[in-house]
Design a protein around this motif. Sequence first.
Motif, short mmCIF file in Angstrom:
data_model
loop_
_atom_site.label_atom_id
_atom_site.label_comp_id
_atom_site.label_asym_id
_atom_site.label_seq_id
_atom_site.Cartn_x
_atom_site.Cartn_y
_atom_site.Cartn_z
N ALA A 158 0.83 -1.21 0.00
CA ALA A 158 0.00 0.00 0.00
C ALA A 158 0.86 1.25 0.00
O ALA A 158 0.47 2.30 -0.52
N VAL A 198 3.54 0.65 -3.81
CA VAL A 198 2.98 0.64 -5.17
C VAL A 198 2.57 2.04 -5.63
O VAL A 198 2.99 2.48 -6.72
N PRO A 199 1.77 2.79 -4.87
CA PRO A 199 1.42 4.15 -5.34
C PRO A 199 2.64 5.05 -5.51
O PRO A 199 2.74 5.81 -6.48
N LEU A 200 3.57 4.95 -4.55
CA LEU A 200 4.78 5.76 -4.65
C LEU A 200 5.60 5.38 -5.87
O LEU A 200 6.13 6.24 -6.59
N LEU A 205 4.49 4.06 -8.67
CA LEU A 205 3.80 4.51 -9.87
C LEU A 205 4.07 5.99 -10.15
O LEU A 205 4.32 6.40 -11.29
N VAL A 206 4.03 6.80 -9.10
CA VAL A 206 4.32 8.23 -9.27
C VAL A 206 5.76 8.42 -9.72
O VAL A 206 6.05 9.20 -10.65
#
Length: 728
Positions: free
Chosen positions: A178, A181-183, A185-186
Motif C-alpha cells: 500500500a 505501489v502508489p509511490l 507509480l508516481v
Amino acid sequence: MLTKIAELALHRARTLLVLAALALAALAVLGAGAFGVLRGGGFDDPGAPSVRAGKLIEDTFGGSTNLLFLVELDGASAAAADARGREITAVLKADPHVENVSSYWAGRSPLLRSDDGRQALVGAHVKGADGKDDERAAALVERLAGERDGVRVLAGGAAAVSNEVSTRVGKDLALAEAVAVPLTLVLLVLAFGSLVAALLPLAIGLFAVAGTFAELYVIGSLTDVSVFSVNLTTALGLGLGIDYGLLLVSRFREQLAAGDAIDDALRTTVRSAGRTIVFSAATVVAALATLLLFPPYFLRSFAYAGIGVVVLAVLAALLVVPPLLALLGHRVDRGRLPWAAAARRADAPLWGRLAGAVMRRPALTALPVLAVLLAMAAPLLGVTFGTPDERVMHEDASGRRVAAALERGFPGSDADAVQVVLRGRVDGTALAAYAAELSRVEGVRRVDASGGSYRAGAAGPAAAALGRRDAQRLVVVGAPEAKSAAAQRLVREVRAVPAPPGADALVGGVDALLVDSKRSIADRLPAAVGLVLFTTFVLLFLFTGSVVQPLRALLLNAVSLSAAIGAMVWIFQDGHLAGLLGFTPQPLDTSMTVLLFCVTFGLSMDYEVFVTSRMKELHEAGADNATAVTEGLARTGRIVSTAAGLLAVSFFAFGTGEISFLQMFGLGTGLAIVIDAVAVRGVLVPAAMRVLGRRAWYAPRALRGLHARVGLSEEAGTAPGERTPVKV
C-alpha cells in the motif's frame, strides 16, 4: 536471435501482442491457485538429526508439545477459570488431530501452574502443524484463545507462533504494498517523463508476476514451496520490469533522437539493450540458482520464484515491449510532463561529470567512500546467526507473551527441552545408566525417561509414557536460555554422550534444530559462494572478453554487500534503531541472511552489466579509457540510479512491518541496492577503471581466442553513428 526478434516485432507486432495477452490471461487463471498450495515454515533441513528425531517422536510417542494455551487466573473467579480450562482440555482431547494433551485441569500438576499461582497451562501436540497443515492449529487458536467471561487465554508454542507470524507477515506485506505501489507509480511517471512510457515497465512486471504465480502453483502442487516466495515475486517482478523497461525505452529514445527511423531504432535497441538484458538476467539467475543447494524448502522456494520471475521478465522485455515500441514509435513520449524533460534525455551529464572528476582524482574521491563502506562492514566481525522464533514479533504478540510467561513463572517447563530418541531395544539398566549420565551434563536440570526422572545422577518417579518396545524417549530439561550459546553447547554435549549398546540416539528440540540449521547452511555455503563466483566470472568474461572486468566487479560487489550486511548486524543484532523500528535485538536469521546475499548479489550484477555494456561498446568503437568510462556512465548512470531508487522503495517498504526478519531483509536489500547504484557505480567503478587503465580490458591470448569463438558479442548491423564516442 535478437535480430530475428526485432524483425518479428516490426512485422508481426499485433500478432505478438495478441498472443502475449492470451498467455497473460491463461497464466493469471493458473496462478490464482498458487496461494492454496503454498505453505508456511520450511526453515529446517529435512534430513537433519533434529528433524528426524521430531518425526520419530510424532510417529511413535505422539509428538512434542507445539501448542500451548496460557489461562490467566488473576482477576477471574476460580469457577470461571476452571470452566475455561476444562473446556480447552476437553476440546483438545476430542480432536482426532491432537495428541499428548497435558493440562493443569487433568491432575493439578504443579509444573503446569505458575509459581505465583496466577497462570496455568494446557499443552498438546497438533499433528502436521509444521507449516504443511498449520490450519489445524490456527483453527484451534481461533476457537479457544481470547478473552471471555473475564478469563484471558493466550496461545503460544511453535504451532501458534508459526500461524501468528504468517498472519502478521500477510498484514505487513499488504501495508508495504500500500505504501510502495502508489509511490512507485508516481516515481515511474517522473522517471520516464511521460505517461505512456511509464506503462511499459508495468507490462513487463505484470507478465512476470502472473507467470511466476502460475509456476509456483505447478511446483507447489508437486513439492513444498514457501508462501514467503510471493514477497520476492512481486518485488522482483516490478523491479526487473522497471530495470528492463528503462533500458529499452532509453535506448529507443536515444536512437530516435540521433535521427534513426523507427525501424532502425528498434533494431538497434533490441540488439544492444536486448543483449544487455539477457546477460544481466543470466547473472541474477546464477545468483538465485545457488539457493537450490540448501535443503530447507524456505530457501529453495526463493530460487523457484526468483528464477521464474527473471526468465519471464526477460521474455516480456524481448517479446512484449519491442512490438509496443514498434507500434508507438515517437508516441512513446505521449503524455509528456513538461518539467521532466531531463528524464527523456538519452544521457545524464551529471553522471558523466562525476565520473570525470573521479578519474582525475581517483584516490581523493574513492578512498573516503571505501573507508565508509569498510566501516559499515566492520560489525560483521561479531555477527551471530539464529532461526526465527517468537522474538521476531512485537512484545504484545500472543506467542511472545506466552514464551515470556514460561520463562518467568514456569521453571519446570519442558517446552524448550532437548528431546532424545533411542531407536532399538534398550534394557532398563542401560537406559537408567544413559539417563543418569545425561543428567550429569553441565547445565541439565533433570532428565525424564520411562525408567525415572533423573537429577544429577539420582533417579526419581518414572514416566511410562516415554517408553516403547523398540524406542525410548528422554526429555532433557536444561538451565540455559533457549537458543543461547550455552543452550547450543548443551545440545552438542548431549550428543557427545554415548548411546546405550544396540541403540541409535537422535537429538531434537528447538536448540538442536538451531544447531542443525546453522550447520546445514554452513556446510553448503562455500559451495554456493564458489558456484556463484564462478558462474558470474564466466558470464562477465563472455560478455566483456576481459578477465580483469569480472574480478573488478566481484571485488567491488563484495565491498558493497559487506557494508549492507554489516549495517544489518549493527541494527538488528546490536540493537541500534530497535526503538524506532520496534524489534527485539537478536542474532541475524540464517536463512534470511543467505537470501539477502543472493538477491542483492544478483541485482548488483544486473547493474554491473548495464554500466559495463556501454563502456565496452564505446571501448570497441575506439574510445580511450577515460571517454569510455565517462560517456558510458553518462549514458547509463541515470538508468541505474533511477531503477535502483524505484526498486529500493519496494524493499524499504518492508521496514514498515512488525516482523523483524522481514524488516531486516527489506532494509538490507534496499540499502545494498542504493550503495551499489550510487557509491559503487558512481565512484568506485570510475576510480577502479582509472587505476586499471588499458589493463581493464586485458585477457590472455588463449582466452581472447576462446572469447572470439564462444563469446557473445553484439550482432552486426548496428548503425554506424551509434558507435561514435561522444566527449563529455
